[in-house]
Design a protein around this motif. Structure first.
Motif, PDB file in Angstrom:
ATOM      1  N   LEU A 179      -0.262  -1.608  -4.533  1.00  0.00           N
ATOM      2  CA  LEU A 179      -0.215  -1.060  -5.894  1.00  0.00           C
ATOM      3  C   LEU A 179       0.578   0.242  -5.862  1.00  0.00           C
ATOM      4  N   GLU A 194       1.108   3.960  -6.932  1.00  0.00           N
ATOM      5  CA  GLU A 194       0.495   5.137  -7.566  1.00  0.00           C
ATOM      6  C   GLU A 194       1.540   5.865  -8.398  1.00  0.00           C
ATOM      7  N   TYR A 251      -9.153   1.647   0.238  1.00  0.00           N
ATOM      8  CA  TYR A 251      -7.715   1.419   0.159  1.00  0.00           C
ATOM      9  C   TYR A 251      -7.037   2.544   0.921  1.00  0.00           C
ATOM     10  N   TRP A 299       2.184   4.633  -2.512  1.00  0.00           N
ATOM     11  CA  TRP A 299       1.614   3.299  -2.682  1.00  0.00           C
ATOM     12  C   TRP A 299       0.159   3.284  -2.243  1.00  0.00           C
ATOM     13  N   THR A 312      -4.195  -1.934  -0.851  1.00  0.00           N
ATOM     14  CA  THR A 312      -5.549  -2.368  -1.184  1.00  0.00           C
ATOM     15  C   THR A 312      -6.085  -3.271  -0.067  1.00  0.00           C
TER      16      THR A 312
END
Lengths: 139, 151
Positions: free
Chosen positions: B82, B84, B120, B144, B147
């Motif tokens: 994911l 950020e 994470y 990033w 996760t």
């Protein structure tokens, strides 16, 4: 033309986010993530997104860049910081929007700090961030 | 790429300070043309490169890749990353056919937990892009979240 805090930046519209462009971008970026080029991979996720590929983060960011450059010139951006609270999907119509927060001078250069975001008519804000731009080209 | 076990937090923390080999990268006209078309914009004047190149130019110039950055953080899969944030500072415009000098390193690497208690790993990569005369052109920071056991 003067720029004041609270002034809106003219919208920049991407009428239809393209799966084909995501594929081209993935090739240039050498991006192995199938979310950007394989609709079945997205559909297999437990996210309910269906068979639609997810736009690369830099592409969503680029819509804000296009908005800022259309408003203040091709060399206007000094800094852009972007967060990604939601995904942009192929087929989406999205609109880059922004507003001036402050105007100031650094080393004789007039600058503006702006809030910028990417908006979907139904899903709201998909990307959001801040940009610092020079206003020199507008003077 | 698929991995299963969550890596040891110490292995993630040990990434801090990792330096990429560094090197040079030149954006050709065809590359700028295609990149710009992908953004929905028209080509910028006088050979300027669309700033969207500030994602892959630093990676390629520093001698790394998205795949290697995924692997360094022991990503569970290509689907588990994911974003950020992306932070791009621009000191000069980019131009086609200029050989930029790039260096890069990992500037943060730590285990964190979500509000729901799921682990994470937050990893931050910073890249400096310089012109052939060594003057600063751009600094980009990619953050990033890797996760774990979420997909």
């Amino acid at each position: 033309m003067s720029v004041e805090p609270g002034d809106p930046i003219p919208d920049w519209v991407m009428p239809c986010v393209s799966a084909q462009r995501m594929q081209t971008m993935a090739a240039i970026l050498r991006d192995p993530n199938p979310l950007h080029w394989d609709r079945d991979a997205v559909n297999a996720l437990p996210l309910g997104l269906g068979k639609r590929t997810i736009n690369q983060g830099p592409l969503g960011l680029s819509y804000m860049i296009n908005m800022l450059q259309a408003w203040a010139g091709p060399d206007c951006i000094r800094r852009i910081v972007m967060r990604f609270p939601d995904v942009v999907l192929d087929g989406d119509q999205v609109t880059a929007r922004g507003v001036v927060d402050s105007v100031y001078t650094v080393d004789a250069e007039q600058r503006a700090d702006c809030r910028v975001w990417l908006e979907h008519d139904e899903r709201g804000i998909l990307l959001e961030g801040n940009a610092t731009i020079t206003l020199q080209a507008r003077q | 790429m698929t991995r299963s076990a969550t890596p040891d937090a110490a292995a993630i923390a040990a990434l801090l300070g990792h330096r990429f080999p560094g090197g040079r990268y030149r954006i050709a006209h065809w590359e700028n043309f295609l990149l710009t078309e992908c953004t929905g914009a028209k080509l910028l004047p006088d050979g300027r490169v669309h700033p969207v190149a500030l994602f892959h130019l630093p990676l390629a110039g520093a001698g790394t890749s998205i795949a290697e950055m995924f692997a360094l953080g022991q990503a569970e899969s290509d689907l588990s990353i994911l974003i950020e944030s992306y932070d791009w500072e621009m000191f000069q415009a980019l131009y086609e056919d200029v050989e930029y000098i790039v260096s890069g390193s990992i500037t943060a690497a730590e285990r964190r937990h979500t509000a729901q208690g799921k682990p994470y790993d937050r990893i931050q990569f910073a890249f400096d892009v310089r012109a052939p005369d060594a003057s600063p052109v751009a600094r980009t920071t990619i953050t990033w979240h890797y996760t774990r056991d979420t997909l």
